[in-house]
Scaffold this motif. Structure first.
Motif, PDB file in Angstrom:
ATOM      1  N   GLU A  45       0.874  -1.213   0.135  1.00 20.60           N
ATOM      2  CA  GLU A  45      -0.007   0.056   0.027  1.00 20.60           C
ATOM      3  C   GLU A  45       0.816   1.357   0.225  1.00 20.60           C
ATOM      4  O   GLU A  45       1.934   1.324   0.679  1.00 20.60           O
ATOM      5  N   THR A  46       0.473   2.431  -0.743  1.00 24.72           N
ATOM      6  CA  THR A  46       1.241   3.552  -0.775  1.00 24.72           C
ATOM      7  C   THR A  46       0.714   4.319   0.289  1.00 24.72           C
ATOM      8  O   THR A  46      -0.424   4.682   0.604  1.00 24.72           O
ATOM      9  N   LEU A  47       1.744   4.716   0.966  1.00 24.50           N
ATOM     10  CA  LEU A  47       1.794   5.868   2.097  1.00 24.50           C
ATOM     11  C   LEU A  47       1.938   7.335   1.905  1.00 24.50           C
ATOM     12  O   LEU A  47       3.049   7.441   1.252  1.00 24.50           O
ATOM     13  N   CYS A  48       1.408   8.200   2.575  1.00 26.75           N
ATOM     14  CA  CYS A  48       1.779   9.698   2.215  1.00 26.75           C
ATOM     15  C   CYS A  48       2.425   9.996   3.706  1.00 26.75           C
ATOM     16  O   CYS A  48       1.634   9.812   4.699  1.00 26.75           O
ATOM     17  N   VAL A  49       3.504  10.725   3.872  1.00 31.95           N
ATOM     18  CA  VAL A  49       3.967  11.018   5.018  1.00 31.95           C
ATOM     19  C   VAL A  49       4.389  12.496   4.990  1.00 31.95           C
ATOM     20  O   VAL A  49       4.681  13.106   4.061  1.00 31.95           O
ATOM     21  N   GLU A  50       3.971  13.223   6.186  1.00 35.46           N
ATOM     22  CA  GLU A  50       4.200  14.621   6.338  1.00 35.46           C
ATOM     23  C   GLU A  50       5.123  14.904   7.619  1.00 35.46           C
ATOM     24  O   GLU A  50       5.299  14.171   8.427  1.00 35.46           O
ATOM     25  N   SER A  51       5.771  16.162   7.307  1.00 35.73           N
ATOM     26  CA  SER A  51       6.738  16.394   8.416  1.00 35.73           C
ATOM     27  C   SER A  51       5.663  17.022   9.446  1.00 35.73           C
ATOM     28  O   SER A  51       4.566  17.335   9.504  1.00 35.73           O
ATOM     29  N   VAL A  52       6.461  16.570  10.818  1.00 32.21           N
ATOM     30  CA  VAL A  52       5.865  17.032  11.970  1.00 32.21           C
ATOM     31  C   VAL A  52       6.564  17.315  13.018  1.00 32.21           C
ATOM     32  O   VAL A  52       7.558  16.506  13.307  1.00 32.21           O
ATOM     33  N   ALA A  53       6.406  18.142  13.737  1.00 26.97           N
ATOM     34  CA  ALA A  53       7.370  18.669  14.930  1.00 26.97           C
ATOM     35  C   ALA A  53       7.157  17.570  16.082  1.00 26.97           C
ATOM     36  O   ALA A  53       6.098  17.051  16.139  1.00 26.97           O
ATOM     37  N   ALA A  54       8.034  17.310  16.875  1.00 27.22           N
ATOM     38  CA  ALA A  54       7.939  16.269  17.924  1.00 27.22           C
ATOM     39  C   ALA A  54       7.089  16.455  19.013  1.00 27.22           C
ATOM     40  O   ALA A  54       6.342  15.626  19.358  1.00 27.22           O
ATOM     41  N   ALA A  55       6.863  17.708  19.036  1.00 22.74           N
ATOM     42  CA  ALA A  55       5.978  18.426  20.187  1.00 22.74           C
ATOM     43  C   ALA A  55       4.436  18.291  19.890  1.00 22.74           C
ATOM     44  O   ALA A  55       3.537  18.169  20.666  1.00 22.74           O
ATOM     45  N   LYS A  56       4.262  18.102  18.647  1.00 18.67           N
ATOM     46  CA  LYS A  56       2.761  17.714  18.097  1.00 18.67           C
ATOM     47  C   LYS A  56       2.459  16.404  17.856  1.00 18.67           C
ATOM     48  O   LYS A  56       1.373  16.060  17.478  1.00 18.67           O
ATOM     49  N   LEU A  57       3.467  15.532  18.309  1.00 15.53           N
ATOM     50  CA  LEU A  57       3.148  13.992  18.001  1.00 15.53           C
ATOM     51  C   LEU A  57       2.181  13.463  19.087  1.00 15.53           C
ATOM     52  O   LEU A  57       2.266  14.029  20.218  1.00 15.53           O
ATOM     53  N   ARG A  58       1.459  12.591  18.895  1.00 15.49           N
ATOM     54  CA  ARG A  58       0.408  12.178  19.875  1.00 15.49           C
ATOM     55  C   ARG A  58       0.527  10.335  19.734  1.00 15.49           C
ATOM     56  O   ARG A  58       0.465   9.981  18.547  1.00 15.49           O
ATOM     57  N   VAL A  59       0.169  10.056  21.129  1.00 15.38           N
ATOM     58  CA  VAL A  59       0.010   8.421  20.840  1.00 15.38           C
ATOM     59  C   VAL A  59      -1.034   8.083  20.196  1.00 15.38           C
ATOM     60  O   VAL A  59      -2.010   8.696  20.269  1.00 15.38           O
ATOM     61  N   GLY A  60      -0.520   7.117  19.234  1.00 17.94           N
ATOM     62  CA  GLY A  60      -1.705   6.719  18.479  1.00 17.94           C
ATOM     63  C   GLY A  60      -1.410   6.987  17.029  1.00 17.94           C
ATOM     64  O   GLY A  60      -1.896   6.629  15.837  1.00 17.94           O
ATOM     65  N   ASP A  61      -0.573   7.954  16.673  1.00 18.40           N
ATOM     66  CA  ASP A  61       0.046   8.457  15.339  1.00 18.40           C
ATOM     67  C   ASP A  61       0.720   7.193  14.719  1.00 18.40           C
ATOM     68  O   ASP A  61       1.525   6.549  15.548  1.00 18.40           O
ATOM     69  N   ILE A  62       0.665   7.209  13.520  1.00 11.43           N
ATOM     70  CA  ILE A  62       1.748   6.416  12.786  1.00 11.43           C
ATOM     71  C   ILE A  62       2.785   7.142  12.477  1.00 11.43           C
ATOM     72  O   ILE A  62       2.582   8.212  11.299  1.00 11.43           O
ATOM     73  N   VAL A  63       3.997   6.739  12.431  1.00 17.52           N
ATOM     74  CA  VAL A  63       5.205   7.666  12.257  1.00 17.52           C
ATOM     75  C   VAL A  63       6.062   6.609  11.548  1.00 17.52           C
ATOM     76  O   VAL A  63       6.204   5.552  11.495  1.00 17.52           O
ATOM     77  N   VAL A  64       6.876   7.290  10.588  1.00 13.11           N
ATOM     78  CA  VAL A  64       8.151   6.721   9.734  1.00 13.11           C
ATOM     79  C   VAL A  64       9.452   6.981  10.690  1.00 13.11           C
ATOM     80  O   VAL A  64       9.680   8.313  10.850  1.00 13.11           O
ATOM     81  N   ALA A  65       9.933   6.031  11.314  1.00 14.75           N
ATOM     82  CA  ALA A  65      11.213   6.317  11.972  1.00 14.75           C
ATOM     83  C   ALA A  65      12.266   5.364  11.676  1.00 14.75           C
ATOM     84  O   ALA A  65      12.171   4.148  11.213  1.00 14.75           O
ATOM     85  N   ARG A  66      13.534   5.727  11.814  1.00 12.00           N
ATOM     86  CA  ARG A  66      14.790   5.075  11.737  1.00 12.00           C
ATOM     87  C   ARG A  66      14.976   4.257  12.875  1.00 12.00           C
ATOM     88  O   ARG A  66      15.223   4.750  13.781  1.00 12.00           O
ATOM     89  N   THR A  67      14.829   2.798  12.745  1.00 15.94           N
ATOM     90  CA  THR A  67      15.145   2.009  13.985  1.00 15.94           C
ATOM     91  C   THR A  67      16.430   1.033  13.659  1.00 15.94           C
ATOM     92  O   THR A  67      16.905   0.969  12.505  1.00 15.94           O
ATOM     93  N   THR A  68      16.793   0.350  14.627  1.00 18.23           N
ATOM     94  CA  THR A  68      17.795  -0.848  14.279  1.00 18.23           C
ATOM     95  C   THR A  68      17.361  -1.720  13.344  1.00 18.23           C
ATOM     96  O   THR A  68      18.400  -2.203  12.683  1.00 18.23           O
TER      97      THR A  68
END
Length: 549
Positions: A45-68
């Motif tokens: 599935e194609t996902l669309c990602v937007e920029s977001v400040a850390a202070a505006k993140l909320r539990v439940g959001d789906i984020v794209v992150a660099r993990t190990t």
């Protein structure tokens, strides 16, 4: 306007390109791979990602992150912006991903028509929170415990940027030229002062900074770099544990050979939480001729800060990379021989690209390094020796080693004897020991690579297996707490030789030796059974002598 990127979204190129697009206000689209977010997000599935400040993140959001494990689009299940700690997990998974920091998060997935699922998630959360004050307290306690359990590796040994000032000059005469500016240094612990110097040396190719002082205390030059054409030069100087204070004078003295103009810029930064044994990584440098982009890749890690300083031609401006913070930029003048000097910082990670874009083509010289946090690494091992007979003391040989580059101070060993053992003695190679249950040994300081030993002697009242557990701590945060405890088992045996019932120890048994050999026999074809008789006893009545058995 949305922008599309090609696949290979685990590549560094994809991450760098995506960060640049998101920082510029664009959206990034990519194709999801895997089933960790089923049923919400399907494989392909194609996902669309937007920029977001850390202070505006909320539990439940789906984020794209660099993990190990690479880039992951997972749901945010815990967020503490103040402590810079975040947890994510796939909807189809049972375990959380490793904890991350805000710098690892590229952006937030735009759910579009599926926004109702996010709303449903928050609805469930609110229902739980509204179950009463008792549940709220339970959840708050759980959240606090979770934060300390998973975030403590991220919170300790953090380098902190404190302050920056800068100054500049243009030399007008041969010989030593000095300029001064002031700097403010906080009283935070484990401080480091770093000064980056930028010079246009086209008119004085041997020009160099010969002295740099903070108040009356000299700094040490830790690196420098000239471009290939010997037109631009950067230098990096540092001072450990600078005195705190406001308006402290920083004096820069540069020596030039001629009266020709030479522009010089210096930027001073102080950091706290810095390792005082190994405060800086190796200097990384690069240069170019008639170019518009300069870049160095600085190896670093979590909780570190990287910095750079660049020298380019006068009148040209510098634009830093998307995640960099510009700390100073000064143009000394518009005449030939002047310089544009600039410096920036960035948060540490496995490898941080420090990129500068110039408004016009120019020769450039660029250098930088990583600021390292406190980083001792103490471990402990216990050797219980071999098995001992009952009545003999048990001896445990304990070794504490500092495997880190930093001197470990306040090294403390705690040793716990098993039940059934009586304390006899504890002898350290340095420091002193006290107590019997547990035994506590203050071993003092261990430089990187050094070891201390403690010999613990105990007595056992009965045979058996006796465990000994030793653990070690130090004042500095430990890079690896998995080797800070060790348990070894000593064996106490009963007597291995019993007393002979009749003759006592060392007696000679009486009797005779009889040796029997089989006799001969013939096997007849077709016979069901064949008997082999026992041969004649030989040696009958021969007395058993010492050494026969």
């Amino acid at each position: 306007m949305p922008s599309a990127t090609e696949q290979r979204h685990d590549s560094e190129q994809f991450e760098q390109l995506s960060r640049g697009l998101l920082t510029s206000g664009h959206h990034v689209r990519f194709q999801a791979r895997g089933r960790s977010m089923l049923p919400l997000i399907k494989d392909g599935e194609t996902l669309c990602v937007e920029s977001v400040a850390a202070a505006k993140l909320r539990v439940g959001d789906i984020v794209v992150a660099r993990t190990t494990l690479g880039l992951r689009a997972h749901r945010l299940i815990f967020a503490d912006v103040k402590r810079d700690c975040f947890l994510t997990r796939g909807d189809a998974g049972q375990e959380s991903d490793p904890p991350i920091q805000a710098e690892h998060i590229l952006g937030r997935v735009v759910l579009g028509g599926r926004a109702h699922l996010r709303a449903h998630f928050h609805f469930v959360t609110q229902k739980i929170l509204n179950c009463g004050i008792r549940w709220r307290r339970v959840l708050a306690t759980f959240a606090a415990l979770l934060m300390f359990a998973v975030c403590s590796p991220l919170l300790k040994a953090q380098v902190v940027f404190d302050s920056v000032t800068s100054g500049s000059t243009t030399t007008a005469s041969a010989g030593a030229n000095t300029f001064t500016f002031t700097h403010n240094t906080t009283a935070a612990a484990n401080r480091l002062l770093v000064v980056g110097v930028s010079m246009n040396i086209v008119n004085n190719t041997a020009a160099t900074v010969t002295s740099l002082t903070y108040g009356s205390v000299p700094l040490t030059r830790v690196g420098f770099h000239n471009d290939a054409g010997i037109t631009r030069r950067v230098e990096i100087w540092s001072l450990r544990a600078p005195a705190s204070g406001a308006g402290v004078a920083i004096s820069v003295t540069a020596t030039v050979a001629t009266n020709a103009r030479t522009g010089i810029v210096a930027g001073a930064m102080t950091f706290s939480g810095v390792d005082q044994t190994l405060p800086l990584s190796a200097i990384v440098s690069n240069d170019g001729a008639n170019g518009t982009v300069g870049q160095i890749d600085i190896p670093s890690g979590t909780n570190q800060i990287v910095f750079d300083t660049v020298a380019i031609d006068r009148g040209i401006t510098v634009t830093n990379g998307p995640s960099q913070t510009q700390q100073w930029t000064i143009n000394t003048g518009n005449q030939a021989g002047n310089v544009r000097g600039a410096g920036s910082t960035n948060v540490g990670s496995a490898s941080v690209p420090m990129a500068e874009t110039f408004s016009a083509a120019t020769n450039w010289s660029l250098a930088g390094a990583a600021i390292l946090p406190l980083q001792s690494e103490v471990d402990v091992t216990v050797n219980p020796g071999g098995a001992v007979p009952l009545g003999t003391n048990v001896t445990y040989f304990i070794t504490v080693t500092n495997n880190g580059p930093t001197t470990a101070t306040g090294v403390t060993l705690t040793d716990t004897l098993a039940a059934g053992l009586g304390f006899v003695s504890a002898t350290p190679s340095q420091g002193g020991c006290a107590g019997t249950g547990p035994i506590t040994c203050a071993l003092g300081s261990l430089v990187g690579g050094a070891s201390a030993t403690v010999t613990v002697v105990a007595s056992a009242a009965a045979s058996g297996a006796y465990a000994n557990t030793a653990s070690v701590t130090a004042t500095q945060p430990d890079l690896n707490t998995g080797n800070n405890s060790y348990t070894a088992v000593a064996i106490v045996q009963s007597n291995t030789c019993a007393n002979p019932a009749n003759l006592g120890n060392g007696g000679t048994l009486s009797g005779v030796i009889n040796t029997y050999y089989p006799a001969t026999a013939s096997v007849t074809a077709g016979t069901g059974n064949t008997t082999i008789p026992v041969g004649t006893a030989r040696g009958a009545a021969a007395t058993i002598a010492a050494g026969d058995l």
